[in-house]
Design a protein around this motif. Structure first.
Motif, PDB file in Angstrom:
ATOM      1  N   LEU A 171     -20.402  60.843  -9.880  1.00  0.00           N
ATOM      2  CA  LEU A 171     -20.330  60.189 -11.326  1.00  0.00           C
ATOM      3  C   LEU A 171     -19.978  58.726 -11.027  1.00  0.00           C
ATOM      4  N   ALA A 172     -18.890  58.145 -10.792  1.00  0.00           N
ATOM      5  CA  ALA A 172     -18.832  56.602 -10.532  1.00  0.00           C
ATOM      6  C   ALA A 172     -19.935  55.964  -9.673  1.00  0.00           C
ATOM      7  N   VAL A 173     -19.799  56.562  -8.749  1.00  0.00           N
ATOM      8  CA  VAL A 173     -20.837  55.451  -7.850  1.00  0.00           C
ATOM      9  C   VAL A 173     -21.819  55.655  -8.630  1.00  0.00           C
ATOM     10  N   ILE A 174     -22.631  56.930  -9.363  1.00  0.00           N
ATOM     11  CA  ILE A 174     -24.253  56.803  -9.995  1.00  0.00           C
ATOM     12  C   ILE A 174     -24.146  55.202 -10.503  1.00  0.00           C
ATOM     13  N   VAL A 175     -23.290  55.549 -11.794  1.00  0.00           N
ATOM     14  CA  VAL A 175     -23.052  55.185 -12.818  1.00  0.00           C
ATOM     15  C   VAL A 175     -23.039  52.973 -12.238  1.00  0.00           C
ATOM     16  N   ALA A 176     -21.618  52.936 -10.820  1.00  0.00           N
ATOM     17  CA  ALA A 176     -21.435  51.363 -10.315  1.00  0.00           C
ATOM     18  C   ALA A 176     -23.233  51.110  -9.732  1.00  0.00           C
ATOM     19  N   MET A 177     -23.487  51.721  -9.039  1.00  0.00           N
ATOM     20  CA  MET A 177     -24.322  51.240  -8.219  1.00  0.00           C
ATOM     21  C   MET A 177     -26.111  51.087  -9.261  1.00  0.00           C
ATOM     22  N   THR A 178     -26.239  51.879 -10.123  1.00  0.00           N
ATOM     23  CA  THR A 178     -27.035  52.015 -11.170  1.00  0.00           C
ATOM     24  C   THR A 178     -27.408  50.313 -12.065  1.00  0.00           C
ATOM     25  N   ALA A 179     -25.835  50.256 -12.317  1.00  0.00           N
ATOM     26  CA  ALA A 179     -25.332  48.807 -13.044  1.00  0.00           C
ATOM     27  C   ALA A 179     -25.772  47.277 -12.193  1.00  0.00           C
ATOM     28  N   ILE A 180     -26.234  48.308 -11.047  1.00  0.00           N
ATOM     29  CA  ILE A 180     -26.402  46.378 -10.017  1.00  0.00           C
ATOM     30  C   ILE A 180     -27.273  46.706  -9.660  1.00  0.00           C
ATOM     31  N   VAL A 181     -27.922  47.841  -9.057  1.00  0.00           N
ATOM     32  CA  VAL A 181     -29.369  47.294  -9.208  1.00  0.00           C
ATOM     33  C   VAL A 181     -30.619  47.958  -9.904  1.00  0.00           C
ATOM     34  N   LEU A 182     -30.363  48.250 -11.144  1.00  0.00           N
ATOM     35  CA  LEU A 182     -31.485  48.357 -11.843  1.00  0.00           C
ATOM     36  C   LEU A 182     -32.234  46.551 -12.688  1.00  0.00           C
ATOM     37  N   ARG A 183     -30.971  45.692 -12.708  1.00  0.00           N
ATOM     38  CA  ARG A 183     -31.916  44.640 -13.388  1.00  0.00           C
ATOM     39  C   ARG A 183     -32.901  44.087 -12.422  1.00  0.00           C
ATOM     40  N   HIS A 184     -33.035  44.254 -11.140  1.00  0.00           N
ATOM     41  CA  HIS A 184     -33.867  44.168 -10.360  1.00  0.00           C
ATOM     42  C   HIS A 184     -35.538  45.048  -9.808  1.00  0.00           C
ATOM     43  N   PHE A 185     -35.367  45.840 -10.851  1.00  0.00           N
ATOM     44  CA  PHE A 185     -36.809  46.854 -10.258  1.00  0.00           C
ATOM     45  C   PHE A 185     -38.129  46.263  -9.963  1.00  0.00           C
ATOM     46  N   PRO A 186     -38.342  46.372  -9.330  1.00  0.00           N
ATOM     47  CA  PRO A 186     -40.021  45.223  -9.833  1.00  0.00           C
ATOM     48  C   PRO A 186     -40.299  46.449 -10.685  1.00  0.00           C
ATOM     49  N   THR A 187     -41.692  46.146 -10.713  1.00  0.00           N
ATOM     50  CA  THR A 187     -42.820  46.362 -11.929  1.00  0.00           C
ATOM     51  C   THR A 187     -44.321  46.085 -11.088  1.00  0.00           C
ATOM     52  N   ALA A 188     -44.166  46.395 -10.159  1.00  0.00           N
ATOM     53  CA  ALA A 188     -45.716  45.999  -8.726  1.00  0.00           C
ATOM     54  C   ALA A 188     -46.776  47.058  -9.880  1.00  0.00           C
TER      55      ALA A 188
END
Length: 391
Positions: A171-188
């Motif tokens: 759970l901790a890994v999922i929350v931490a990684m999502t918080a880091i990378v989601l804002r950079h997810f592209p919308t191509a």
């Protein structure tokens, strides 16, 4: 300083890592789960079918959800469902409840399916904006996630750490990684949709694309190779215990070998595809998977079986990403990718529980024979990826 495009690429990689990591985390503990739930092989097949049901639901609804709410919100909802699945699994195992464990796997499956489809759609669109093949690397990060999850699961098993503490870490890994990378997810994919808007309803678009003979043959390849991958993900630790008399830790180590083969195949796949072509790499993959399966099914020497799973893993590694990449080359990329990925998920998720029923009566080793037959069929259908081999 990383460029915006580089950050977007690593956001795709990171979000593809998470479902693989979560998946292998619970798969690596299936022997413990089976003992905790006092389940027979057939009962474990039924419980695992919960993951298949959830995944197919997630896969089927994601295409429409992408059209309604876009990829960024869709992947956030997928992550939330994934988190809910981990929490419910913890509760189910603590209570030794088969029903609650079944529900938890449904949630895990739905979250995994939602995240995976969105990343495939967005990854295929982003790949076209780069004019460079990255789909095998994207799926390589899924496999890297399974490798890390399997290694962590092996360590937890060897140290006799409870599933409660293990899955709290997940759970901790999922929350931490999502918080880091989601804002950079592209919308191509949204831009591609705006530049070339499809006509008709989502269902009409799907039916139109299904008239493409090449896409249907590609579907056979992805069905076969996804079954080769999914059957190992669900049953390999138990095959090693029940079919080859290995212990829990040793069986998990063999599963780690499979995920290592998958990871290596996907990270090296793009380099080899650029030089040998997509068709030849698909054929080589099918041969490698077939060799590994033959040894696992028919050979009794544990060291040779342990080596064979590397061939199985390397062989299964490229089928999904290369067929998805080939499917994306049509006009309506998002729908074509959704169709291809859905077919892959169907085999990947529905096939293994069926193998559990077969394994209950014939043994898990012989239950892998249908997988071998499908892989050989993929070998003869690989020519469907011939178009645009340089992609």
């Amino acid at each position: 300083m990383l460029t915006s495009q580089t950050r977007q690429k690593f956001a795709i990689y990171g979000l593809m890592f998470l479902p693989g990591f979560t998946w292998a985390s619970w798969v690596s503990r299936t022997p413990v789960m089976r003992d905790s739930l006092s389940a027979t092989t057939e009962m474990m097949g039924l419980i695992l079918f919960g993951f298949s049901c959830g995944s197919m639901f997630g896969v089927f609804i994601t295409g429409k959800l992408i059209a309604w709410i876009g990829t960024r919100r869709n992947i956030l909802y997928g992550i939330l469902v994934l988190l809910a699945g981990v929490v419910t699994l913890m509760l189910g195992l603590e209570e030794q409840s088969r029903a609650l464990t079944f529900i938890s796997l449904m949630l895990l499956g739905a979250g995994t399916g939602m995240v995976d489809i969105v990343v495939n759609v967005e990854g295929a669109a982003f790949e076209q904006t780069l004019s460079k093949s990255i789909m095998t690397v994207i799926h390589g990060f899924f496999s890297l996630g399974t490798l890390v999850g399997a290694l962590a699961g092996m360590a937890m098993t060897a140290l006799d750490i409870s599933t409660l503490y293990h899955f709290t870490g997940v759970l901790a890994v999922i929350v931490a990684m999502t918080a880091i990378v989601l804002r950079h997810f592209p919308t191509a994919s949204a831009q591609a949709h705006a530049d070339n808007p499809p006509t008709g309803s989502f269902t009409a678009q799907v039916m139109r694309e299904l008239r493409d003979r090449q896409l249907l043959i590609l579907g056979v390849v992805i069905l076969a190779m996804a079954l080769a991958e999914g059957s190992a993900n669900d049953w390999l630790p138990l095959i090693m215990i029940d079919g080859h008399n290995l212990g829990h830790t040793a069986s998990t180590l063999v599963y780690v070998g499979f995920t290592a083969g998958m990871t290596a195949g996907r990270f090296l796949g793009g380099y080899l595809v650029d030089r040998l072509g997509r068709v030849w790499m698909l054929r080589a993959s099918a041969v490698s998977a077939a060799v590994g399966l033959v040894i696992v099914i028919f050979v009794d020497q544990p060291w040779l079986v342990g080596a064979a799973v590397l061939f199985w893993g390397i062989g299964a590694s490229l089928g999904f990403p290369l067929t998805v990449s080939a499917a994306a080359e049509g006009g309506n990329s998002a729908v074509r990718v959704t169709i291809a990925a859905t077919l892959g998920y169907f085999a990947f998720l529905v096939g293994p529980p069926f193998l559990g029923f077969l394994g209950e009566h014939a043994g898990l080793r012989l239950a892998m024979l249908p997988v071998l037959v499908m892989v050989l069929l993929a070998l003869f259908c690989s020519g469907s990826a011939k178009k645009a081999q340089t992609a």
